[in-house]
Design an enzyme around this catalytic site. Structure first.
Site, PDB file in Angstrom:
ATOM      1  N   LYS A 168       0.864  -1.188   0.000  1.00  0.00           N
ATOM      2  CA  LYS A 168       0.000   0.000   0.000  1.00  0.00           C
ATOM      3  C   LYS A 168       0.894   1.230   0.000  1.00  0.00           C
ATOM      4  O   LYS A 168       1.468   1.598   1.028  1.00  0.00           O
ATOM      5  CB  LYS A 168      -0.919   0.063   1.216  1.00  0.00           C
ATOM      6  CG  LYS A 168      -1.990   1.182   1.050  1.00  0.00           C
ATOM      7  CD  LYS A 168      -2.497   1.743   2.346  1.00  0.00           C
ATOM      8  CE  LYS A 168      -1.719   2.942   2.818  1.00  0.00           C
ATOM      9  NZ  LYS A 168      -1.903   4.158   1.968  1.00  0.00           N
ATOM     10  N   GLY A 199      -4.780   3.499  -1.767  1.00  0.00           N
ATOM     11  CA  GLY A 199      -5.934   3.902  -0.988  1.00  0.00           C
ATOM     12  C   GLY A 199      -5.555   4.517   0.337  1.00  0.00           C
ATOM     13  O   GLY A 199      -4.385   4.800   0.608  1.00  0.00           O
ATOM     14  N   GLY A 201      -5.089   4.965   4.462  1.00  0.00           N
ATOM     15  CA  GLY A 201      -4.559   4.163   5.554  1.00  0.00           C
ATOM     16  C   GLY A 201      -5.618   3.503   6.418  1.00  0.00           C
ATOM     17  O   GLY A 201      -5.530   2.298   6.702  1.00  0.00           O
ATOM     18  N   PRO A 202      -6.635   4.253   6.869  1.00  0.00           N
ATOM     19  CA  PRO A 202      -7.637   3.638   7.742  1.00  0.00           C
ATOM     20  C   PRO A 202      -8.441   2.524   7.080  1.00  0.00           C
ATOM     21  O   PRO A 202      -9.110   1.757   7.781  1.00  0.00           O
ATOM     22  CB  PRO A 202      -8.543   4.830   8.104  1.00  0.00           C
ATOM     23  CG  PRO A 202      -7.668   6.029   7.964  1.00  0.00           C
ATOM     24  CD  PRO A 202      -6.783   5.720   6.792  1.00  0.00           C
ATOM     25  N   VAL A 204      -7.285   0.656   3.640  1.00  0.00           N
ATOM     26  CA  VAL A 204      -6.374  -0.326   3.046  1.00  0.00           C
ATOM     27  C   VAL A 204      -5.270  -0.719   4.025  1.00  0.00           C
ATOM     28  O   VAL A 204      -4.982  -1.910   4.209  1.00  0.00           O
ATOM     29  CB  VAL A 204      -5.777   0.217   1.733  1.00  0.00           C
ATOM     30  CG1 VAL A 204      -4.755  -0.757   1.156  1.00  0.00           C
ATOM     31  CG2 VAL A 204      -6.886   0.477   0.725  1.00  0.00           C
ATOM     32  N   GLY A 205      -4.655   0.269   4.654  1.00  0.00           N
ATOM     33  CA  GLY A 205      -3.566  -0.035   5.578  1.00  0.00           C
ATOM     34  C   GLY A 205      -4.024  -0.903   6.731  1.00  0.00           C
ATOM     35  O   GLY A 205      -3.359  -1.875   7.103  1.00  0.00           O
ATOM     36  N   GLU A 243       9.319   1.495  11.070  1.00  0.00           N
ATOM     37  CA  GLU A 243      10.307   2.566  10.932  1.00  0.00           C
ATOM     38  C   GLU A 243       9.525   3.856  11.107  1.00  0.00           C
ATOM     39  O   GLU A 243       8.749   4.245  10.236  1.00  0.00           O
ATOM     40  CB  GLU A 243      11.000   2.483   9.572  1.00  0.00           C
ATOM     41  CG  GLU A 243      12.330   3.212   9.518  1.00  0.00           C
ATOM     42  CD  GLU A 243      12.165   4.663   9.151  1.00  0.00           C
ATOM     43  OE1 GLU A 243      12.180   5.507  10.079  1.00  0.00           O
ATOM     44  OE2 GLU A 243      12.034   4.968   7.966  1.00  0.00           O
ATOM     45  N   CYS A 277      12.563  11.560   8.153  1.00  0.00           N
ATOM     46  CA  CYS A 277      12.411  11.126   9.548  1.00  0.00           C
ATOM     47  C   CYS A 277      13.725  11.181  10.314  1.00  0.00           C
ATOM     48  O   CYS A 277      13.734  11.378  11.530  1.00  0.00           O
ATOM     49  CB  CYS A 277      11.829   9.713   9.603  1.00  0.00           C
ATOM     50  SG  CYS A 277      12.763   8.491   8.659  1.00  0.00           S
TER      51      CYS A 277
END
Length: 468
Positions: A168, A199, A201-202, A204-205, A243, A277
């Site tokens: 994803k 898609g 996150g809420p 597909v993830g 990560e 990051c």
């Protein structure tokens, strides 16, 4: 609208919905990708599960040949892919080419080599034979800030290890992942070995993280989202690699070359518009050199020209979205409210169009301020004074994160002595170059596991022992 890639073919999403892809430099819609559904994830996971027995049994050298062919094709298309990334997420073209495209191509080429090099029949330990076997079906959930590199940090080792993958990519900047899917298709990767569902996150993830037929999930993103992924994965006790965020310290010791350390520190903090990051977003300087360091930082920041990612003069592109720009601006405002001194930048609309924020430097930053503790993910540098090496180490270690950092000193020995005290996954000594073969990952709330090189490959291998 584009389609999903499942079982070796481009297929429509069952949802029928889509997500606009916006060029952050122009605010124009440039593409549209499917907003996948949980049902789409089921299809992709089923394809990956069906492909796993044959792919895991494929000779490592053969798996390596597929990856090497993909790496070569990616390198040959590097300029086109870099242009796609520059449009997709706003990185200046030179950064999009060297850092966002050619480096990931090198990472994939290394995993092509490691696929065969690390293959082994096992080794004896007393009366046991120790084996390493692929973990199974891997769900890979990746962010928008390095939209190809972060994909290949997961997909490369997973495929090399003999795992199959459901990816994803971020819906904010998905186009590089589409270019990679096309490359895998062209090199003839067997159907189901690599699948991609775009898609939100809420939807597909979370469907990937909690899917009972996904054996491992690897996620890169915010610490908040990482907690959610880990919680969902825990329901089926699957392997997890995370990560996550960072708030890395650049510790400049009194003996260091101050000018060189400051220049490199500003460059690191502003790379990719600060959307990294591992960026050294906190510069720690001895009080005796503090004013000079602030002056040098302001001078360095003034050289970061904002503009069109395709203009060679541009050193700082836009933030990826209006949402991200507004988040960064809130932190800039909060820094001033908490008493830090804004000594450079701070403007949020320096151009008529685009999600730009000026390169920003804060002085007078004290430990505990929000801009010193929390990940901002924008071109914002905080300069923090210290009075002793012990205090510098305490400040550096004084956040929930532990992803990266730097130490500068007159001698390597002095720098290493301090670096070994930092609770962080990577430390750059006196400006040492990034090594894409070295393990990348963090301590504390910066994550679980490591990416890159042989350490990244190990994340996708289970260990089995046979007793005789």
């Amino acid at each position: 609208m584009r389609q999903l890639y499942v079982h070796g073919a481009w297929v429509p999403s069952s949802s029928g919905d889509g997500v606009d892809v916006v060029n952050p430099a122009t605010e124009e819609v440039v593409d549209r990708v499917p907003a996948g559904s949980a049902g789409d994830v089921d299809r992709a996971v089923s394809a990956a599960r069906a492909a796993f027995p044959a792919w895991s049994a494929t000779a490592p050298a053969e798996r390596g040949r597929f990856l090497a062919a993909a790496a070569e094709l990616l390198e040959s298309r590097a300029e086109d892919v870099a242009r796609t990334i520059a449009v997709d997420m706003g990185a200046p073209y030179s950064v999009a080419l060297k850092v966002q495209t050619l480096m990931p191509a090198g990472v994939l080429a290394e995993y092509a080599r490691l696929a065969e090099e690390r293959a082994e029949a096992g080794h004896r330990l007393g009366n046991s034979l120790i084996l390493r076997e692929p973990a199974g079906v891997v769900g890979a959930i990746t962010p928008w800030n390095y939209p190809l590199h972060q994909v290949l940090c997961k997909v490369g080792p997973a495929l090399a290890a003999g795992c199959t993958v459901v990816l994803k990519p971020s819906e904010v900047a998905p186009l590089a992942a589409y270019a990679l899917a096309e490359i895998f298709h062209e090199v003839g990767l067997p159907p189901g070995v690599f699948n991609m569902v775009s898609g939100h996150g809420p939807v597909v993830g979370e469907a990937i993280a909690g899917h009972p037929d996904v054996d491992m999930v690897s996620f890169t993103g915010s610490t908040r989202a990482g907690r959610r992924v880990a919680a969902l994965a825990a329901e089926t006790v699957k392997r997890v690699a995370l990560e996550l965020g960072g708030k890395s310290a650049n510790v400049i010791l009194p003996s260091a070359d101050l000018r060189a350390a400051v220049k490199a520190g500003v460059a690191n903090a502003f790379l990719n518009s600060g959307q990294t990051c591992s960026a050294w977003t906190r510069m720690l300087v001895h009080r005796d050199q503090y004013d000079e360091a602030v002056k040098l930082s302001v001078e360095a920041a003034s050289t970061y020209t904002i503009g069109d990612p395709f203009d060679p003069a541009t050193r700082l592109g836009p933030l990826v979205s209006a949402l991200q720009r507004d988040r960064v601006v809130r932190y800039i405002n909060r820094g001033q409210e908490e008493g830090a001194r804004l000594v450079a930048g701070g403007g949020d609309r320096p151009l008529e169009r685009g999600f730009y924020v000026e390169p920003t430097v804060f002085a007078g930053v004290a430990p505990g301020m929000a801009i010193e503790q929390e990940e901002i993910f924008g071109p914002v540098l905080s300069i923090v004074p210290y009075t002793s090496a012990d205090e510098a180490v305490d400040i550096a270690n004084g956040t929930p994160y532990g992803l990266a950092g730097a130490v500068w000193a007159a001698t390597e020995e002095e720098a290493v002595t301090v670096a070994r005290r930092l609770r962080t996954g990577q430390v750059t000594i006196n400006g040492g170059r990034f090594n894409p073969s070295a393990p990348f990952g963090g301590y504390k709330q910066s994550g679980i596991g490591r990416e890159l090189g042989e350490f990244g490959l190990d994340e996708y291998l289970e260990i089995k022992s046979l007793q005789f």
